[in-house]
Design a protein around this motif. Sequence first.
Motif: not given
Length: 463
Positions: A439-445, A447-453
């Motif tokens: 789920l987190m991998k999908y959210c990253k791809s 761009k549903l949420f902001k993730f730390s760089a």
Amino acid sequence: MESPPGLPTTTAATPNPNPNRKKLTLIPLIFLIYFEVAGGPYGEEPAVQAAGPLLAILGFLIFPFIWSVPEALITAELSTTFPGNGGFVIWADRAFGPFWGSLMGTWKFLSGVINIAAFPVLCIDYMEKIIPALESGWPRYLAVCVSTLFLSFLNFTGLAIVGYVAVILALVSLSPFILMSLIAIPKIKPHRWLSLGQKGVKKDWNLFFNTLFWNLNFWDNVSTLAGEVEKPQKTFPKALFVSVIFTCLAYLFPLFAVIGSVPLDQRKWESGFHAEAAEIIAGKWLKYWIEVGAVLSGIGLFEAQLSSSAYQVLGMADIGFLPRFFAVRSKRFDTPWVGILISTVITLGVSYMNFTDIISSANFLYSLGMLLEFASFIWLRRKLPTLKRPYRVPMKLPGLVVMCLIPSGFLIFVMVIATKTVYLVSAIMSVAGIGWFFLMKYCKSEKLFKFSANEIQDIEEEE
């Protein structure tokens, strides 16, 4: 950008937005580790009930050498090599990649918050000796719920405060046991230490090993606080060394005293029996003192382990495993309030389980995480032999493998003897953890949420 040779790309704590943040020093860290693991001899009594006095004593004498010492050594090496709040999540990711890092995070986080739920229950087990209404029904559920919410709010006020409070709580909660042990000396009959238990009482190996395991594990939980510690490369090894010795002595002295001075009735050796023994040895005044100490110990245990769980959430957000908002801190207290809130909600959700089920479920998930942690430790030594390690376990790879195999065998044993309920709970949570990673991998791809760089990258070795 690549890191200079020999240095991890994101192993240090993420940049500190608050340069005035109070860092943990040696003494508070020692007592936080103590409360991560033990908090005193409260909860050791079922070992006698399950296997008799001699095996209980041998368990608390031998188990630290095959379990606590190896885990503490590994924590010292990896925490000083990778001093960030991600802790063991970083270790697994460095060794085997993000999938295993994420799954490690799931196992350790859930085992931690399940374990936290045991402390209000343990406090109530002691308090019901004084207030019988807390034995069952809505008064018990209400007491567990209110105490959980109140202790979570205390955690919100700051880690430095929690650390210094831990020092006071440890000294006050241990003082009645020190006094009880001294008063018991003239009454001790050494032959009672050699008893294998009462005739006709069947040994409960599940309860015995889970009690030992629950009372002597979670040494690595402090790794999620590495980013909050002053000079972690120097402070961590010292704190772990002192806390291992301190913790083992805190278990053994009361055990020798009570077994040696009180006639054996195994059925009474359940959680809270030390208070009953104190009344036999010295009177009601010492019983009440131990009851109060149990509550204070439970507070320390709750606060230390809630801090680790909350900062693990913050650390996983810092390195890109969770959305950035999971790392939000309180503007007033600088604490990770999102992590504290999530941990508290899950803790309340499992508070209805009985004490044995709670520690068994926590132990199973923790066992999965520890097997992965041992594997990560060995693989990182093999994969990155020249990586700079401020503290290094003074053994070569074959010796390290043996050091990890012995506790790994015990972990497997603990998992094999688990009940069907524990298997079911652990399987559901593991599947949920795998689903969370994707789920987190999908959210990253998407761009549903902001993730730390500051996502974890590869490490280059020293040339």
